[in-house]
Design a protein around this motif. Structure first.
Motif, short mmCIF file in Angstrom:
data_model
loop_
_atom_site.label_atom_id
_atom_site.label_comp_id
_atom_site.label_asym_id
_atom_site.label_seq_id
_atom_site.Cartn_x
_atom_site.Cartn_y
_atom_site.Cartn_z
N ALA A 55 36.13 27.85 16.22
CA ALA A 55 36.92 26.66 16.57
C ALA A 55 36.23 25.76 17.58
O ALA A 55 36.41 24.53 17.54
N LEU A 56 35.43 26.31 18.48
CA LEU A 56 34.94 25.54 19.63
C LEU A 56 33.49 25.09 19.52
O LEU A 56 32.98 24.45 20.44
N LEU A 57 32.83 25.38 18.41
CA LEU A 57 31.39 25.13 18.33
C LEU A 57 31.01 23.65 18.43
O LEU A 57 30.02 23.29 19.07
N LEU A 58 31.79 22.76 17.81
CA LEU A 58 31.45 21.33 17.88
C LEU A 58 31.65 20.79 19.30
O LEU A 58 30.87 19.96 19.77
N ILE A 59 32.70 21.26 19.96
CA ILE A 59 32.95 20.81 21.34
C ILE A 59 31.83 21.25 22.27
O ILE A 59 31.30 20.45 23.05
N THR A 60 31.44 22.52 22.18
CA THR A 60 30.41 23.02 23.08
C THR A 60 29.05 22.40 22.77
O THR A 60 28.23 22.22 23.67
N GLY A 61 28.81 22.05 21.51
CA GLY A 61 27.57 21.37 21.17
C GLY A 61 27.47 20.02 21.86
O GLY A 61 26.42 19.65 22.40
N ARG A 62 28.57 19.27 21.87
CA ARG A 62 28.58 17.98 22.56
C ARG A 62 28.43 18.16 24.06
O ARG A 62 27.75 17.37 24.74
N LEU A 63 29.06 19.19 24.63
CA LEU A 63 28.93 19.45 26.07
C LEU A 63 27.48 19.70 26.47
O LEU A 63 27.07 19.38 27.58
N CYS A 64 26.71 20.30 25.55
CA CYS A 64 25.28 20.52 25.84
C CYS A 64 24.55 19.21 26.05
O CYS A 64 23.67 19.10 26.91
N ALA A 105 35.38 32.30 23.04
CA ALA A 105 35.11 30.98 23.62
C ALA A 105 33.77 30.99 24.35
O ALA A 105 32.98 30.02 24.27
N GLY A 106 33.48 32.07 25.07
CA GLY A 106 32.18 32.19 25.74
C GLY A 106 31.04 32.23 24.73
O GLY A 106 30.00 31.58 24.92
N GLY A 107 31.23 32.98 23.65
CA GLY A 107 30.22 33.04 22.60
C GLY A 107 29.97 31.69 21.96
O GLY A 107 28.82 31.33 21.66
N ALA A 108 31.04 30.92 21.75
CA ALA A 108 30.91 29.59 21.15
C ALA A 108 30.14 28.65 22.05
O ALA A 108 29.56 27.66 21.59
N THR A 109 30.13 28.92 23.34
CA THR A 109 29.36 28.12 24.29
C THR A 109 27.90 28.53 24.28
O THR A 109 27.00 27.68 24.36
N ILE A 110 27.64 29.81 24.15
CA ILE A 110 26.27 30.32 24.22
C ILE A 110 25.44 29.92 22.99
O ILE A 110 24.28 29.51 23.13
N LEU A 111 26.02 30.02 21.78
CA LEU A 111 25.22 29.85 20.57
C LEU A 111 24.61 28.45 20.43
O LEU A 111 23.39 28.32 20.30
N PRO A 112 25.40 27.35 20.43
CA PRO A 112 24.77 26.03 20.30
C PRO A 112 23.88 25.69 21.49
O PRO A 112 22.86 25.00 21.32
N THR A 388 17.01 27.02 10.83
CA THR A 388 17.44 26.26 12.01
C THR A 388 16.41 25.20 12.36
O THR A 388 16.74 24.06 12.69
N ASN A 389 15.13 25.56 12.29
CA ASN A 389 14.06 24.61 12.55
C ASN A 389 14.09 23.47 11.54
O ASN A 389 13.92 22.30 11.89
N VAL A 390 14.37 23.80 10.28
CA VAL A 390 14.45 22.79 9.22
C VAL A 390 15.61 21.84 9.48
O VAL A 390 15.47 20.62 9.36
N VAL A 391 16.75 22.40 9.87
CA VAL A 391 17.94 21.57 10.09
C VAL A 391 17.75 20.60 11.26
O VAL A 391 18.15 19.43 11.18
N LEU A 392 17.14 21.06 12.34
CA LEU A 392 17.09 20.26 13.57
C LEU A 392 15.81 19.46 13.75
O LEU A 392 15.71 18.67 14.69
N VAL A 393 14.84 19.62 12.86
CA VAL A 393 13.53 19.02 13.09
C VAL A 393 13.57 17.49 13.19
O VAL A 393 12.81 16.89 13.96
N ASP A 394 14.46 16.84 12.45
CA ASP A 394 14.52 15.38 12.47
C ASP A 394 15.67 14.83 13.30
O ASP A 394 15.92 13.62 13.30
N VAL A 395 16.40 15.71 13.98
CA VAL A 395 17.55 15.26 14.78
C VAL A 395 17.03 14.64 16.08
O VAL A 395 16.19 15.24 16.77
N GLY A 403 23.77 18.36 17.02
CA GLY A 403 23.15 18.96 15.84
C GLY A 403 23.24 20.47 15.86
O GLY A 403 23.54 21.11 14.85
N ALA A 404 23.00 21.06 17.05
CA ALA A 404 23.08 22.51 17.18
C ALA A 404 24.50 23.00 16.96
O ALA A 404 24.73 24.04 16.32
N GLY A 405 25.49 22.25 17.48
CA GLY A 405 26.88 22.65 17.29
C GLY A 405 27.29 22.60 15.83
O GLY A 405 27.98 23.50 15.33
N ILE A 406 26.86 21.55 15.13
CA ILE A 406 27.20 21.42 13.70
C ILE A 406 26.54 22.55 12.91
O ILE A 406 27.16 23.17 12.04
#
Length: 529
Positions: A55-64, A105-112, A388-395, A403-406
């Motif tokens: 649930a929280l991955l997009l929010i924590t990605g933006r917080l990064c 919730a802590g895990g969702a913050t760590i991953l992105p 992951t490298n392929v997904v984020l290489v052009d971001v 991008g990491a959150g998505i």
């Protein structure tokens, strides 16, 4: 050298959150005995973590992006450590469920945050190598979780959470010492968008995970939360799907409108105009679907069809972890581009699962299982790491957190969908195959149906007691054969999904243009924090 030591800290952080997804499957039985909880509470101990996580991955990605990936990573570790303490000392099921929810919730913050850190810290060939280490950690941790859980359960289930505490402290020190403060962008968090994304993703994860339990369309099992009970009419899963769709559509429209008005969206939908990002996320979801689905059902087959102990079942999965780390090491010396390694990995994963399907039987040799899982693990090490490298290489750098959150959300939703599809397929095959086998021995249809339900409802754990009774020993043998048939079909389906992911990589091309500035190596800004 400093950045590689920092990568070890980041990878250990990711390992913690992945292990805590799989370890609970093994320690659940002693938790039930110790706390005297119901089967409904036991299920929520498992699922609350995954639902909060998704649930929280997009929010924590933006917080990064807004506050710096390192700061968010450290905050996630603190939350994860404190909630691990709460889980370890929980006196009852209700508090353990709450601790698991907050732990998610802590895990969702760590991953992105970990993804954004790797993407920002490394450039060029080193980035591909760093993602190889990061991705291999995920594959290995998913396999090590059951082994660690089986070992710790011999002492106390509480150690499965307590062991996180010194590791969190070690990772925090490693991150502070070896990773520089991350740059951040000026802006604000779209609170309404955050609420819509959390609601939509949380409900979608709940529906995908719980569909088999509560029914996809009509309620087949009461849903009890505190004093509330939902026991009839439309399934809560169906309602969750509808509510999730409405929330996510509203979220998408809001983000598109904010992007057009040059405001600050939680998720810049223009990122999806980048071919590598769009198609890479489709591949990520398919990979998650194929990989995590088989890990959900394999321990059941090993323990109840092959009569492995929980520790032995975890030990068998170590072959997967070894293969994953071997792939990580090999990628350091391979000059192949990331996309080629993803394709190689997907092909090896599919081959390993096809082999597993071919050898699935009640007398499968351990060394054949180990070979199949090793090949599969090598594939995981290449594919999961490099996609992951392929997904984020052009971001663009300023959108790295988003991008990491998505990408993390795509992985988690793929995993939830994989678990839902594969467990449904596995148990449906188990039920129908066992019923057919029992009726062919002369049992009445009603009796065969009853025994099939007993085995399925227990997820196979009733097989040892059936085997111990001479009157039902033949039923136990038939159940083991039916379970092997379920694993065979599940393996082939997962292999097919990974081949579909392989075909999807053909549509990953160079960047089209719009979504922001060109991708440049990150330069640390003086005073960044």
């Amino acid at each position: 050298m400093r950045q590689w030591l920092g990568l070890i800290a980041v990878s250990l952080g990711v390992a913690l959150i992945v292990v805590d997804i799989t370890i609970v499957n093994v320690i659940l039985a002693p938790v039930i005995d110790d706390l005297g909880i119901t089967s409904s509470e036991a299920q929520w101990i498992q699922e609350s973590y995954a639902i909060a996580f998704a649930a929280l991955l997009l929010i924590t990605g933006r917080l990064c992006d807004l506050h710096g990936a390192r700061k968010i990573f450290l905050a996630g570790l603190v939350v994860f450590g404190l909630t691990s303490v709460a889980a370890a000392v929980a006196p009852n099921g209700g508090l353990l469920i709450l601790a698991r929810f907050l732990q998610g919730a802590g895990g969702a913050t760590i991953l992105p945050a970990s993804l954004a850190l790797v993407n920002a810290t490394f450039t060029g060939k080193a980035r591909g190598q760093a993602f190889a280490v990061w991705g291999s950690t995920i594959g290995a941790a998913a396999a090590v979780g059951p082994l660690l859980g089986g070992w710790l359960a011999d002492f106390s289930w509480r150690w499965a959470f307590g062991i996180n505490i010194p590791l969190v402290a070690l990772i925090i020190v490693g991150t502070l010492v070896h990773l520089p403060a991350s740059p951040r962008v000026q802006g604000r968090l779209d609170s309404l968008g955050g609420a819509l994304s959390a609601l939509g993703l949380g409900l979608l994860a709940f529906a995908l995970i719980e569909g088999r339990t509560y029914g996809w369309l009509v309620s087949v099992e009461p849903l009890t939360i505190g004093g509330f009970s939902w026991s009839s009419g439309p399934s809560p899963v169906l309602v969750a799907f509808v509510a999730s769709a409405l929330a996510l559509v509203a979220f998408w429209r809001r983000q598109a409108a904010l992007g057009r008005s040059q405001a600050e969206p939680l998720m810049d939908v223009r990122l999806f105009s980048i071919p590598s990002f769009l198609n890479g996320n489709v591949v990520t979801m398919l990979v998650g679907l194929g990989e995590f689905g088989i890990i959900a059902v394999m321990p059941l087959w090993l323990q109840f069809a092959l009569d492995y102990s929980a520790f032995q079942a975890g030990l068998a999965l170590v072959a997967l972890a070894v293969g994953s780390f071997c792939a990580s090491g090999a990628s350091f010396s391979m000059a192949a581009p990331s996309l080629a390694l993803v394709r190689l990995g997907l092909l090896l994963e599919a081959a390993g699962l096809a082999m597993l399907g071919l050898i699935a039987a009640t007398d499968s040799a351990w060394w054949l299982i180990a070979i199949a899982l090793f090949v599969y693990g090598v594939g995981v090490g290449f594919a999961t790491a490099q996609v992951t490298n392929v997904v984020l290489v052009d971001v663009p750098v300023e959108s790295a957190g988003q991008g990491a959150g998505i990408q993390s959300a795509a992985r988690e939703l793929g995993a939830a969908l994989g678990i839902a599809v594969l467990t449904t397929l596995f148990f449906s095959t188990l039920t129908s195959s066992l019923r057919d086998r029992l009726t062919s021995t002369g049992l009445s249809g009603r009796r065969a149906e009853e025994l099939s339900e007993v085995v399925t409802e227990s997820a196979g754990s009733a097989i040892p007691s059936l085997s111990a009774d001479p009157l039902t020993a033949r039923t136990a043998d038939a159940a083991r054969e039916a379970m092997s048939a379920g694993l065979e079909i599940s393996s082939y389906v997962c292999a097919g999904l990974l081949l579909l992911a392989l075909l999807t990589t053909l549509f990953i091309g160079p960047r089209a243009a719009p979504a922001g500035a060109e991708r440049e190596p990150v330069r640390q800004k003086p005073g960044a924090h």
